[in-house]
Design a protein around this motif. Structure first.
Motif, PDB file in Angstrom:
ATOM      1  N   GLU A 109       0.817  -1.002  -0.282  1.00 39.69           N
ATOM      2  CA  GLU A 109       0.380  -0.111  -0.487  1.00 39.69           C
ATOM      3  C   GLU A 109       0.788   1.523  -0.011  1.00 39.69           C
ATOM      4  N   ALA A 113       1.106   3.969  -2.748  1.00 40.22           N
ATOM      5  CA  ALA A 113       1.092   5.982  -2.799  1.00 40.22           C
ATOM      6  C   ALA A 113       1.597   6.489  -2.860  1.00 40.22           C
ATOM      7  N   ALA A 157      -5.262   4.602   0.642  1.00 41.38           N
ATOM      8  CA  ALA A 157      -4.319   5.373  -0.266  1.00 41.38           C
ATOM      9  C   ALA A 157      -5.315   4.289  -1.706  1.00 41.38           C
TER      10      ALA A 157
END
Length: 217
Positions: A109, A113, A157
């Motif tokens: 993640e 992002a 995100a």
């Protein structure tokens, strides 16, 4: 396979113009099949794919396997990046799988992002879904838990997408064989110390009682 994959992704849309997808690729058959399918889909959509492999450092072979994944994907024109878990071999063994999974998702993640990628694909398939259902049933989960893994999930995100939940493990392996693509065999998938592996061994017996992966899924 490509047609059913495109339908599964369409149901998880919409996607931006010229989408850039991230694909979590361990090197096993499921995730390599996902990378190839996603790359074909992205090219047809004017987009691109970046494959991300997390090296947990928990097995001596892991680093070489991650590099081999990069060689395989690079030969097919798919960009590949290796992310490393700094805890590695120093991590305590108790609860190791759960902590490694949490670290993997955090690394994936964070990378997405930082690179402005809105969609992360993972290769959970129908057999994984059935095993997850049985694991949660044994843990006393309620209805929400027994729903197991959704095809799409909003993270901080980005969106986590599982477009292979309708595919079997065997079908994905056949797809790779037809494509002439080898894959990594992870010995932990046969380690009876893990509950998921023990349940996997029971699946043929359950199938004889009409509780196969398709029915459970």
């Amino acid at each position: 396979m490509q047609v059913s994959f495109a339908r599964a992704l369409a149901a998880l849309g919409p996607f931006e113009a010229r989408p850039h997808l991230a694909v979590a690729v361990s090197g096993g058959a499921d995730s390599l099949a996902l990378a190839l399918l996603a790359a074909d889909w992205a090219r047809d959509s004017g987009g691109e794919v970046t494959a991300l492999t997390v090296d947990h450092g928990l097995r001596a072979e892991a680093a070489a396997e991650a590099r081999q994944v990069g060689v395989w994907l690079g030969a097919r024109g798919i960009r590949h990046r290796i992310l490393r878990w700094p805890a590695g071999p120093a991590a305590p063994r108790r609860g190791l799988q759960a902590r490694a999974r949490q670290a993997r998702y955090a690394l994936l993640e964070d990378w997405c992002a930082r690179h402005g990628i809105l969609h992360l694909l993972t290769a959970h398939q129908r057999d994984d879904q059935a095993e997850t259902f049985l694991l949660r049933l044994g843990q006393g989960s309620g209805l929400m838990g027994l729903a197991a893994m959704p095809p799409g999930r909003e993270l901080r995100a980005l969106r986590l997408l599982r477009p292979l939940l309708g595919q079997s493990r065997a079908a994905l392996e056949d797809y790779l064989r037809d494509a002439g693509q080898d894959w990594v065999w992870d010995p932990s998938n046969r380690d009876l110390a893990y509950a998921r592996v023990r349940l996997r061994g029971l699946m043929p017996e359950l199938a004889r009682e009409n509780l196969d992966a398709a029915a459970l899924g």
